[in-house]
Design a protein around this motif. Structure first.
Motif, short mmCIF file in Angstrom:
data_model
loop_
_atom_site.label_atom_id
_atom_site.label_comp_id
_atom_site.label_asym_id
_atom_site.label_seq_id
_atom_site.Cartn_x
_atom_site.Cartn_y
_atom_site.Cartn_z
N PHE A 116 42.19 38.75 12.15
CA PHE A 116 42.63 40.12 12.11
C PHE A 116 42.52 40.96 13.49
O PHE A 116 43.14 41.73 13.69
N LEU A 117 41.36 40.38 14.16
CA LEU A 117 41.02 41.17 15.43
C LEU A 117 42.15 41.11 16.36
O LEU A 117 42.59 41.57 17.28
N MET A 118 42.68 39.44 16.37
CA MET A 118 43.81 39.03 17.55
C MET A 118 44.95 39.72 17.09
O MET A 118 45.68 40.11 18.18
N SER A 119 45.32 39.87 15.90
CA SER A 119 46.39 40.53 15.53
C SER A 119 46.60 41.91 15.97
O SER A 119 47.48 42.70 16.77
N ALA A 120 45.41 42.73 15.71
CA ALA A 120 45.13 44.17 15.98
C ALA A 120 45.20 44.18 17.77
O ALA A 120 45.69 45.21 18.10
N THR A 121 44.41 43.30 18.39
CA THR A 121 44.49 43.21 19.82
C THR A 121 45.82 43.29 20.17
O THR A 121 46.28 44.11 21.51
N GLU A 122 46.73 42.32 19.81
CA GLU A 122 48.18 42.33 20.14
C GLU A 122 48.80 43.71 20.03
O GLU A 122 49.35 44.31 20.91
N ALA A 123 48.82 44.48 18.80
CA ALA A 123 49.45 45.48 18.55
C ALA A 123 48.80 46.95 19.38
O ALA A 123 49.52 47.50 20.05
N LEU A 124 47.44 46.81 19.54
CA LEU A 124 46.82 47.89 20.28
C LEU A 124 47.13 47.90 21.93
O LEU A 124 47.07 48.76 22.44
N ARG A 125 47.49 46.74 22.24
CA ARG A 125 48.07 46.60 23.66
C ARG A 125 49.17 47.19 24.21
O ARG A 125 49.43 47.55 25.20
N ALA A 126 49.97 47.32 22.93
CA ALA A 126 51.36 47.97 23.14
C ALA A 126 51.26 49.27 22.73
O ALA A 126 52.19 49.99 23.07
N GLY A 127 50.12 49.87 22.22
CA GLY A 127 49.98 51.36 22.15
C GLY A 127 49.11 51.71 21.11
O GLY A 127 48.70 50.65 20.14
N PRO A 128 48.79 52.86 20.53
CA PRO A 128 47.70 53.17 19.64
C PRO A 128 48.64 53.27 18.39
O PRO A 128 49.85 53.06 18.21
N VAL A 129 47.71 52.68 17.35
CA VAL A 129 48.10 53.03 16.04
C VAL A 129 48.18 54.30 15.52
O VAL A 129 46.96 54.98 15.39
N ARG A 130 49.07 55.00 15.13
CA ARG A 130 49.05 56.55 14.86
C ARG A 130 49.12 56.72 13.29
O ARG A 130 48.59 57.75 12.96
N THR A 131 49.39 55.81 12.53
CA THR A 131 49.41 56.47 11.07
C THR A 131 48.85 55.02 10.19
O THR A 131 48.81 54.12 10.60
N GLU A 132 48.35 55.63 9.13
CA GLU A 132 47.84 54.34 7.91
C GLU A 132 48.92 53.29 7.79
O GLU A 132 48.78 52.31 7.97
N GLU A 133 50.29 53.94 7.56
CA GLU A 133 51.16 53.06 7.44
C GLU A 133 51.47 51.83 8.76
O GLU A 133 51.73 50.61 8.34
N GLU A 134 51.37 52.42 10.03
CA GLU A 134 51.54 51.63 11.05
C GLU A 134 50.39 50.56 10.99
O GLU A 134 50.54 49.42 11.41
N ALA A 135 49.08 51.07 10.71
CA ALA A 135 48.11 50.11 10.61
C ALA A 135 48.43 49.11 9.83
O ALA A 135 48.02 47.83 10.02
#
Ligand code: FES
Ligand code: FES
Length: 165
Positions: A116-135
């Motif tokens: 989970f941490l590595m999947s989230a790291t990839e996403a967060l490098r592209a920009g913040p996660v703004r909504t629960e749906e995005e998360a």
């Protein structure tokens, strides 16, 4: 099979970078990237659950992109940069994402956590996660069998500076 591809079971040289460190190793052409990281480099933070691409526990970054290391051969990392969960806390200090997981009780047994941490790291490098749906979308490629996803969703919103609750 092309001429460039090693035959199954052939011993081949592998030059790759893992967590910023270059490696030159001799490996069996059938060795998976997950087994190379865990068994050869002793980077055991990458976990193996299903071993067929379903659970996401083995997720690492390859040139910044999240990949299932159970589905990749080690030789496919030739010339590429691999990042494992160990890279998030090189000096033993948790990074903000890991701190947020801890603060939001997003970890129970922890078996799934590195993926989970590595999947989230990839996403967060592209920009913040703004909504629960995005998360939830960011987390959708990984499976947790015990703690559930609500804490992880809040953790992603926390590190993105979104006011959760
Ligand atoms: S162990 Fe790789 S996806 Fe489950
Ligand atoms: S915390 Fe146990 S599988 Fe996710």
């Amino acid at each position: 099979m092309t001429e460039q591809e090693p035959a199954p079971g052939e011993v081949v040289r592998l030059a790759t970078t893992v967590n910023g460190r270059p490696y030159e190793e001799v490996v069996d052409s059938r060795l998976t990237l997950a087994d190379f990281l865990r068994g050869r480099l002793r980077l055991t933070g990458t976990h193996l659950g299903c071993e067929h691409g379903v659970c996401g526990a083995c997720t690492v970054l390859l040139d910044g992109a999240a990949v299932r290391s159970c589905l990749m051969l080690a030789v496919q990392a030739e010339g590429h940069a691999v990042e494992t969960v160990e890279s998030l806390a090189p000096d033993g200090e948790l990074n903000p994402l890991q701190e947020a997981f801890s603060a939001r009780h997003a970890v129970q047994c922890g078996f799934c956590t590195s993926g989970f941490l590595m999947s989230a790291t990839e996403a967060l490098r592209a920009g913040p996660v703004r909504t629960e749906e995005e998360a939830r979308d960011v987390l959708s490629g990984n499976i947790c069998r015990c703690t559930g996803y609500a804490g992880m969703v809040r953790a992603l919103l926390d590190v993105s500076g979104v006011d959760g609750e």
